[in-house]
Design a protein around this motif. Structure first.
Motif, short mmCIF file in Angstrom:
data_model
loop_
_atom_site.label_atom_id
_atom_site.label_comp_id
_atom_site.label_asym_id
_atom_site.label_seq_id
_atom_site.Cartn_x
_atom_site.Cartn_y
_atom_site.Cartn_z
N HIS A 103 -2.95 37.44 -29.27
CA HIS A 103 -3.41 36.15 -29.43
C HIS A 103 -3.75 35.05 -28.32
O HIS A 103 -3.79 33.96 -28.72
CB HIS A 103 -3.44 34.91 -30.75
N LEU A 104 -3.53 35.56 -27.15
CA LEU A 104 -3.61 35.09 -26.67
C LEU A 104 -5.17 34.50 -25.63
O LEU A 104 -5.81 35.52 -24.87
CB LEU A 104 -2.94 36.09 -24.59
N ARG A 105 -4.94 33.15 -25.04
CA ARG A 105 -5.84 32.96 -24.24
C ARG A 105 -6.08 33.05 -22.84
O ARG A 105 -6.91 33.01 -22.53
CB ARG A 105 -6.43 31.51 -24.84
N ALA A 106 -4.82 32.32 -22.47
CA ALA A 106 -5.01 32.34 -20.95
C ALA A 106 -3.17 32.41 -20.94
O ALA A 106 -2.11 32.28 -21.82
CB ALA A 106 -5.18 30.68 -20.53
N VAL A 107 -2.62 32.78 -19.71
CA VAL A 107 -1.69 32.86 -19.08
C VAL A 107 -1.72 31.85 -18.09
O VAL A 107 -2.40 31.82 -17.14
CB VAL A 107 -1.10 34.51 -18.70
N LEU A 108 -0.16 31.81 -17.75
CA LEU A 108 -0.02 30.89 -16.62
C LEU A 108 1.42 31.77 -16.13
O LEU A 108 2.34 31.71 -16.10
CB LEU A 108 0.38 28.54 -16.38
N VAL A 136 -2.93 31.35 -11.68
CA VAL A 136 -1.44 32.14 -10.94
C VAL A 136 -1.22 30.18 -10.50
O VAL A 136 -1.48 29.60 -9.98
CB VAL A 136 -1.79 33.30 -10.03
N ASN A 137 0.69 30.51 -10.13
CA ASN A 137 1.06 29.26 -10.45
C ASN A 137 1.54 29.14 -8.40
O ASN A 137 2.59 29.19 -7.92
CB ASN A 137 2.51 29.29 -10.68
N LEU A 308 -11.13 27.13 -12.73
CA LEU A 308 -9.42 27.35 -12.49
C LEU A 308 -9.72 27.03 -11.07
O LEU A 308 -9.80 27.99 -10.23
CB LEU A 308 -8.65 29.18 -12.88
N TRP A 309 -8.20 26.57 -10.48
CA TRP A 309 -8.09 26.34 -9.14
C TRP A 309 -7.29 27.22 -8.81
O TRP A 309 -7.05 27.90 -7.08
CB TRP A 309 -7.39 24.69 -9.29
#
Ligand code: NAD
Length: 335
Positions: A103-108, A136-137, A308-309
């Motif tokens: 159920h993921l909407r986003a990953v960091l 992506v960090n 997204l940045w």
């Protein structure tokens, strides 16, 4: 904001939480870890931490009061269903982790996107197929001062770049990724990258097989960037030194010291100009809040669909250039 996003940190190691206890970092980096951001960020409801290490789970429960601290994702899904996963594990684990969470909407996701280009590609393809946002960090992309420079401030201060120099260490895939990505962020797309001809590669950094090697990047606008490794056994540094047509801009001490040096009349020859390298004009350093702002941007993207940045596609382009450098190394690795 409708409601905070249910969030889990997967991988509760140094960047997950550990650096929060580094007393040297603390005054300069109020947000040095994902735990520090998630503990206070109103857009995220931090409900779980996943790590096979019992010590890491004890830290999550005790110090951070996380409701669910479990050893793996199977256990997680019995008690908690994250919409956002912070992937702070080694790069080779991440595809399998995402595949397990329905159920993921986003990953960091932590840098590097993969330990090889193939790995980065496969991870991103999986997220894309499922419509999962990937931030992506590469934290410099969220830093306020650096974003201002990338948005035109750099050109206002020093004009178009002519020559770029840089220093990194502790591995090309590890920190070379940060610095190559930073060059792309500030100065536009890179069209080619390669190891300096004949340069020796030295095994370095926490990623198995990663090396330190001098390399060059050619920007689509024309100028070249030359980056060389320094050994972190002597001191740490990841920095850039940009010579523009109207001055010079340096980002030293891993971004804690940002300085411009304007053009002025030359003192060695009449009618010429020089760069005032002896008259530094400091810019504010804002690196301590970059992690927090990375989450601000992710929340905004989830809520309103804004860009997204540091999207996966951009990090993949950095991974392609890093792979090109690896593939062009002409001298064998040294210990
Ligand atoms: N953005 C940055 O500036 C920055 C800084 C440091 C590290 N990093 C990156 O973060 C990642 C992690 O680095 P670190 O220094 O925190 O490493 P670390 O070894 O301290 O932490 C990794 C943690 O992941 C856990 N782990 C491993 N496999 C797992 C799995 N399948 N499921 C759950 N947990 C698992 C380990 O037990 C460990 O606690 C690396 O990719 C690194 O390059 C980024």
């Amino acid at each position: 904001m409708t409601r905070p996003f249910r969030t889990a940190i997967i991988g509760f190691g140094k960047i997950g939480a550990g650096y929060a206890d580094d007393l040297v970092m603390a005054p300069y980096y109020p947000f040095a870890t994902h735990a520090q951001v998630l503990a206070v960020h109103p857009a995220f409801a931090w409900g779980a931490a996943v790590d096979p290490s019992p010590e890491a789970r004890a830290l999550a429960r005790g110090r951070w009061r996380v409701a669910h601290a479990v050893p793996n994702v199977s256990e997680l899904l019995r008690v908690y269903e994250p919409e956002v996963a912070v992937l702070a594990t080694p790069p080779d684990t991440r595809l399998a982790l995402v595949e397990q969470m329905p159920h993921l909407r986003a990953v960091l996701v932590e840098k590097p996107l993969g330990s090889t280009l193939t790995e980065a590609d496969a991870f991103l393809a999986c997220c894309k197929a499922r419509g999962i946002l990937v931030q992506v960090n590469l934290w410099r992309r969220a830093d306020e001062t650096f974003r201002g420079l990338a948005a035109g401030g750099l050109n206002d201060l020093i004009g178009p770049p002519q020559a770029i120099f840089g220093v990194y260490g502790n591995g090309l895939i590890n920190n070379g990724t940060h610095m190559l990505d930073f060059v792309r962020m500030l100065l536009g797309e890179a069209v080619a990258a390669q190891a300096m001809p004949g340069a020796r590669a030295t095994l370095a950094g926490p990623i198995p097989g990663d090396v330190d090697v001098p390399f060059m990047i050619r920007l689509s606008a024309g100028p070249m960037a030359a980056l060389q490794p320094v050994r972190f056994a002597h001191y740490r540094e990841n920095s850039l030194d940009i010579w523009g047509e109207r001055g010079r801009l340096t980002m030293m001490q891993e971004g804690l010291s940002v300085t411009s040096f304007p053009q002025r009349p030359n003192r060695a020859m009449q009618g010429e100009r020089e760069v005032a390298s002896d008259q530094p004009q400091p810019l504010p350093s804002t690196v301590g809040r970059a992690f927090y702002r990375m989450y601000d941007n992710l929340a905004a993207a989830l809520e309103s669909g804004c860009s997204l940045w540091s999207p996966g596609e951009s990090a993949l382009q950095t991974a392609r250039l890093i792979q090109a450098i690896v593939d062009s190394i002409s001298q064998p690795c040294q210990k």
